[in-house]
Scaffold this active site. Structure first.
Site, PDB file in Angstrom:
ATOM      1  N   GLU A  30       0.821  -1.164   0.000  1.00 38.01           N
ATOM      2  CA  GLU A  30       0.000   0.000   0.000  1.00 38.01           C
ATOM      3  C   GLU A  30       0.873   1.238   0.000  1.00 38.01           C
ATOM      4  O   GLU A  30       1.824   1.361   0.773  1.00 38.01           O
ATOM      5  CB  GLU A  30      -0.965   0.011   1.200  1.00 38.01           C
ATOM      6  CG  GLU A  30      -0.278  -0.079   2.557  1.00 38.01           C
ATOM      7  CD  GLU A  30      -1.210  -0.198   3.724  1.00 38.01           C
ATOM      8  OE1 GLU A  30      -2.043   0.722   3.945  1.00 38.01           O
ATOM      9  OE2 GLU A  30      -1.109  -1.211   4.434  1.00 38.01           O
TER      10      GLU A  30
ATOM     11  N   HIS B  10      -3.316   3.532   0.608  1.00 33.44           N
ATOM     12  CA  HIS B  10      -3.814   3.871   1.940  1.00 33.44           C
ATOM     13  C   HIS B  10      -4.254   5.325   1.859  1.00 33.44           C
ATOM     14  O   HIS B  10      -3.421   6.237   1.848  1.00 33.44           O
ATOM     15  CB  HIS B  10      -2.712   3.678   2.988  1.00 33.44           C
ATOM     16  CG  HIS B  10      -3.129   4.039   4.376  1.00 33.44           C
ATOM     17  ND1 HIS B  10      -2.954   3.185   5.444  1.00 33.44           N
ATOM     18  CD2 HIS B  10      -3.694   5.147   4.906  1.00 33.44           C
ATOM     19  CE1 HIS B  10      -3.383   3.754   6.556  1.00 33.44           C
ATOM     20  NE2 HIS B  10      -3.844   4.952   6.245  1.00 33.44           N
TER      21      HIS B  10
ATOM     22  N   ASP C 286      -6.190  -6.333   6.340  1.00 40.48           N
ATOM     23  CA  ASP C 286      -5.179  -5.463   6.939  1.00 40.48           C
ATOM     24  C   ASP C 286      -4.665  -6.093   8.238  1.00 40.48           C
ATOM     25  O   ASP C 286      -4.495  -5.429   9.257  1.00 40.48           O
ATOM     26  CB  ASP C 286      -5.734  -4.061   7.206  1.00 40.48           C
ATOM     27  CG  ASP C 286      -4.650  -3.039   7.542  1.00 40.48           C
ATOM     28  OD1 ASP C 286      -3.450  -3.343   7.344  1.00 40.48           O
ATOM     29  OD2 ASP C 286      -5.002  -1.951   8.023  1.00 40.48           O
TER      30      ASP C 286
END
Length: 429
Positions: free
Chosen positions: A137, A171, A298
């Site tokens: 990310e 992100h 996550d």
């Protein structure tokens, strides 16, 4: 091997023949002499789940998790493929960092991909020469590892990724829209006594939507394939869809809200943070109706000792790879989701979006990555029963349906009691 009497997500009861790690046939299949038979007893057979967002912490933070422990936890939750994120030590921001992680990932008992990261000193030439799962990310605001980057660097990275045909996972939080005043007062004690709701007030919902809008705009300008990680707000989901990007939601943003923070304290601190119950309900609606493309965890384990600090000192992140599918199937049992929707968000769609043509399906020609679930065997989730090196869960007491067994390319990696001797592979090799 013939798996007989298996109920697929669409309700069909079929037999599945597995040969040399591949699904050879699906249907009403006659037995073959000397063929091993596994009776599914009309339980639910799903393709192995693909978790496109985990932090297995190795190299550098093996006290939190390792490739061995993280992969086993995944397998015990029906996950057979993961994509690991770049904020390790060394970071996966150049070819050498990728190679260091790839060497350790060889210990995984499930298949995996390795993402590349972007920092001010990244080396795109050597990094993009490696078999990346995705770039990201990419942090548009700092999180664990302090890898937040400026707008110009994000545009440059997106352009390089677009040229290389590598997806970009983002992100999305805009730090300029954080509310600093929310963390200036009394923040309570440590651990579960901390006022973790202040973290949700600090990293605002508006910060996510603004960052998603910027990310998809850059994607359009550069031709990069943008995927928004851990979308936590309905506004963020809608902005991703409006901008032509895909998005994922985490179990914690689907099953937990700010209402849970009085009990969780720092064990509920993550980035992006938990949102209001109203927003959580809106997120779940988007999951059920198809506006959320996939669920990814996550998975970001920290030790209890690390979480037993003040709100500002405790690290962000929660474990989740072992409980993702169980929680979603608990929602199926409750009548809130369909089995087909679960199949799509944890397997079929991740495989399509990230170009894994042999994954995510119970069809002839696909890898025999499979997991069997008894929907009548739902039970309470307990951290003590899980297999991550991190021995706690934010979902303590929630209802989940865990796999009876999990198979990777036709081999039992988890039989409900023990792990098999199975070797995972890099899905990009």
């Amino acid at each position: 091997m013939r798996i007989e009497n298996a109920t697929l997500a669409d309700g069909r009861v079929v037999d599945v023949r597995v040969e040399d790690g591949t699904v050879e046939a699906v249907g009403d299949l006659d037995p073959v002499a000397d063929e091993e038979t596994v009776d599914a007893e009309e339980n639910l057979l799903l393709p192995g789940a693909i978790d496109v967002h985990v932090h297995f912490r190795e190299p550098g933070f093996e006290h939190k998790e390792t490739w061995e422990t993280g992969a086993r936890s995944a397998a015990a939750g029906g996950v057979t493929t993961v994509a690991d994120q770049p904020n390790t030590d060394p970071t996966t921001t150049d070819g050498a960092g990728f190679d260091a992680k790839a060497e350790r990932a060889a210990k995984s008992c499930i298949d995996y991909g390795i993402n590349g990261g972007v920092t001010a000193d990244w080396d795109p030439d050597s990094l993009l020469d490696r078999p990346l799962f995705a770039l990201g990310e990419v942090f548009l605001a700092d999180s664990t590892g302090d890898m937040g980057i400026e707008a110009d660097l994000f545009s440059e990275a997106a352009e390089r990724a677009g040229e290389a045909g590598v997806p970009v996972t983002v992100h999305a939080e805009d730090a300029d829209l954080f509310d600093e005043s929310a963390i200036e007062g009394d923040l309570g004690g440590v651990g579960r006594d901390a006022d973790a709701d202040a973290w949700s007030a600090y990293r605002t919902a508006e910060a996510e939507a603004a960052a998603v809008e910027r990310a998809v705009r850059v994607g359009g300008e550069t031709g990069a394939q943008i995927h928004v990680a851990h979308t936590s707000t309905p506004e963020g989901v809608d902005a991703a869809r409006d901008g032509g990007a895909t998005c994922e939601a985490t179990p914690h943003h689907l099953f937990l809200s700010r209402d849970d923070l009085a009990e969780l304290g720092t064990y509920g601190r993550m980035n992006p943070p938990l949102r209001s119950e109203e927003r959580r309900e809106s997120m779940f609606e988007r999951l059920a109706d198809g506006r959320i493309d996939m669920v990814a965890t996550d998975h970001a384990p920290h030790t209890r000792e690390e979480k037993e600090q003040s709100l500002l000192d405790a690290p962000s992140g929660v474990p989740g790879v072992e409980t993702m599918v169980p929680l979603l199937l608990g929602a199926v049992v409750a009548g809130d989701l369909t089995a087909e929707r679960v199949r799509d968000v944890v397997a079929a769609t991740p495989a399509e979006v990230f170009d894994l043509p042999r994954k995510g399906r119970v069809e002839a020609g696909a890898d025999a990555d499979l997991a069997l679930y008894d929907l009548d065997a739902a039970r309470e989730i307990r951290g003590a029963d899980l297999h991550s090196k991190c021995d706690w869960t934010p979902f303590e007491g929630h209802t989940g349906v865990f796999p009876e067994w999990t198979m990777l390319r036709g081999e039992f990696v988890w039989d409900g009691d023990e792990f098999g001797e199975v070797a995972g592979e890099n899905v990009r090799d």
